[in-house]
Design a protein around this motif. Structure first.
Motif, short mmCIF file in Angstrom:
data_model
loop_
_atom_site.label_atom_id
_atom_site.label_comp_id
_atom_site.label_asym_id
_atom_site.label_seq_id
_atom_site.Cartn_x
_atom_site.Cartn_y
_atom_site.Cartn_z
N MET A 1 0.94 -1.21 -0.07
CA MET A 1 0.00 -0.13 0.07
C MET A 1 0.94 1.18 0.18
SD MET A 1 -2.97 1.38 -0.06
CE MET A 1 -3.89 -0.01 -0.20
N SER A 2 0.61 2.30 -0.79
CA SER A 2 1.38 3.51 -0.88
C SER A 2 1.40 4.04 0.49
CB SER A 2 0.62 4.35 -2.14
OG SER A 2 1.25 5.71 -1.92
N LYS A 3 2.33 4.94 0.61
CA LYS A 3 2.54 5.74 1.70
C LYS A 3 1.48 7.01 1.69
CE LYS A 3 6.76 4.50 3.82
NZ LYS A 3 8.43 5.10 4.26
N ASP A 4 1.05 7.35 0.52
CA ASP A 4 0.07 8.20 0.37
C ASP A 4 -1.35 7.87 0.23
OD1 ASP A 4 2.58 9.65 -1.92
OD2 ASP A 4 2.12 10.63 0.20
N THR A 5 -1.76 6.69 0.83
CA THR A 5 -3.25 6.31 0.57
C THR A 5 -3.80 6.58 2.06
OG1 THR A 5 -2.78 4.38 -1.06
CG2 THR A 5 -4.74 4.26 0.70
N ILE A 6 -5.01 7.32 1.75
CA ILE A 6 -5.43 7.76 3.02
C ILE A 6 -7.14 7.03 3.16
CG2 ILE A 6 -6.97 9.70 4.17
CD1 ILE A 6 -4.44 11.35 2.74
N LEU A 7 -7.39 6.48 4.28
CA LEU A 7 -8.72 6.07 4.46
C LEU A 7 -9.54 6.92 5.34
CD1 LEU A 7 -10.66 3.46 4.70
CD2 LEU A 7 -9.37 2.89 6.94
N VAL A 8 -10.79 6.89 4.26
CA VAL A 8 -11.74 7.98 5.02
C VAL A 8 -13.00 7.15 5.37
CG1 VAL A 8 -13.36 9.91 4.12
CG2 VAL A 8 -11.06 9.60 3.21
N VAL A 9 -13.30 7.37 6.75
CA VAL A 9 -14.25 6.53 7.48
C VAL A 9 -15.26 7.57 7.75
CG1 VAL A 9 -14.90 5.05 8.97
CG2 VAL A 9 -12.58 4.79 8.16
N GLU A 10 -16.42 7.59 6.99
CA GLU A 10 -17.44 8.74 6.96
C GLU A 10 -18.81 8.31 6.53
OE1 GLU A 10 -19.83 11.56 7.91
OE2 GLU A 10 -17.84 12.36 8.39
#
Length: 226
Positions: free
Chosen positions: A1-10
């Motif tokens: 997984m890329s270090k620039d991947t962001i998980l959005v939990v909303e």
């Protein structure tokens, strides 16, 4: 997984899509979840570089997700920015005490949110460039993101780790709350001194007796004993 991947939990789709839009426009890859249980599962399986986590979620709320993330060494170092609609002090402090690294109050400014995301990820990427540290019984290994007190391994969140490193690298010198906000979080905003105090309290508790190395300098800030 890329270090620039962001998980959005909303759970609110319009807010989630707005967050994804701004993040992807900045060049980040994204993962999405509409409830806490799915978000936790994605964090464990995909190990994103950072999570944006709403407090009020179906199935499992953001506080419960934070607890579970911190209990698992595999996910404890994933930085978490909590999103709260209420903006009450008790909610913010509770989120920080459960392991969140930062919080943003809705309605939030996209500029402010991205500033915080960039600051956290920049510090995450630079971790491996810094030498190990030892003060008293505390041993810090930035490259491996590992902390030991004597022979005991201590699991710290990403922000707790950076806070301890900042204090240890400046041992013997007082670090004001403003300096710590700038050095650890990467920004300065009026009214965020409570964020520093909450993290110092959590850090001392995790270090046990070794937490006495971190002194409070009343009216000024904190200092690590030489």
């Amino acid at each position: 997984m890329s270090k620039d991947t962001i998980l959005v939990v909303e759970d609110e789709e319009d807010i989630r899509q707005l967050l994804v839009f701004h993040l992807e426009r900045e060049g980040y890859a994204t993962l999405e979840a509409a409830d806490g249980k799915t978000g936790l599962a994605l964090a464990r399986s995909r190990e994103p570089a950072l999570m944006l986590l709403d407090v009020m979620l179906p199935v499992m709320d953001g506080f419960a997700v934070c607890k579970e993330l911190e209990r698992d060494p595999k996910t404890a170092s994933i930085p978490v920015i909590m999103l709260t609609a209420r903006g009450e002090e008790v909610d913010r402090v509770l989120g920080l005490e459960l392991g969140a690294d930062d919080y943003v109050v809705k309605p939030f400014s996209a500029r402010e949110l991205l500033l915080r995301v960039r600051a956290i990820l920049r510090r995450q990427r630079s971790t491996g460039d810094r030498p190990s540290l030892a003060r008293g019984s505390i041993h810090l290994d930035p490259a491996g993101h590992r902390t030991r007190v004597a022979e005991r391994e201590v699991d710290l969140t990403a922000t707790e780790f950076r806070l301890l490193e900042d204090l240890m690298r400046n041992a013997g010198r007082v670090r004001t709350r403003e300096q710590l906000l700038n050095g650890v979080w990467g920004y300065q905003f009026e009214g965020y001194a409570r964020t520093v105090d909450t993290h110092v309290r959590r850090l001392r508790a995790k270090l046990g007796e070794a937490g006495d190395l971190i002194e409070t300098v009343r009216g000024v800030g904190y200092r690590c004993k030489e």
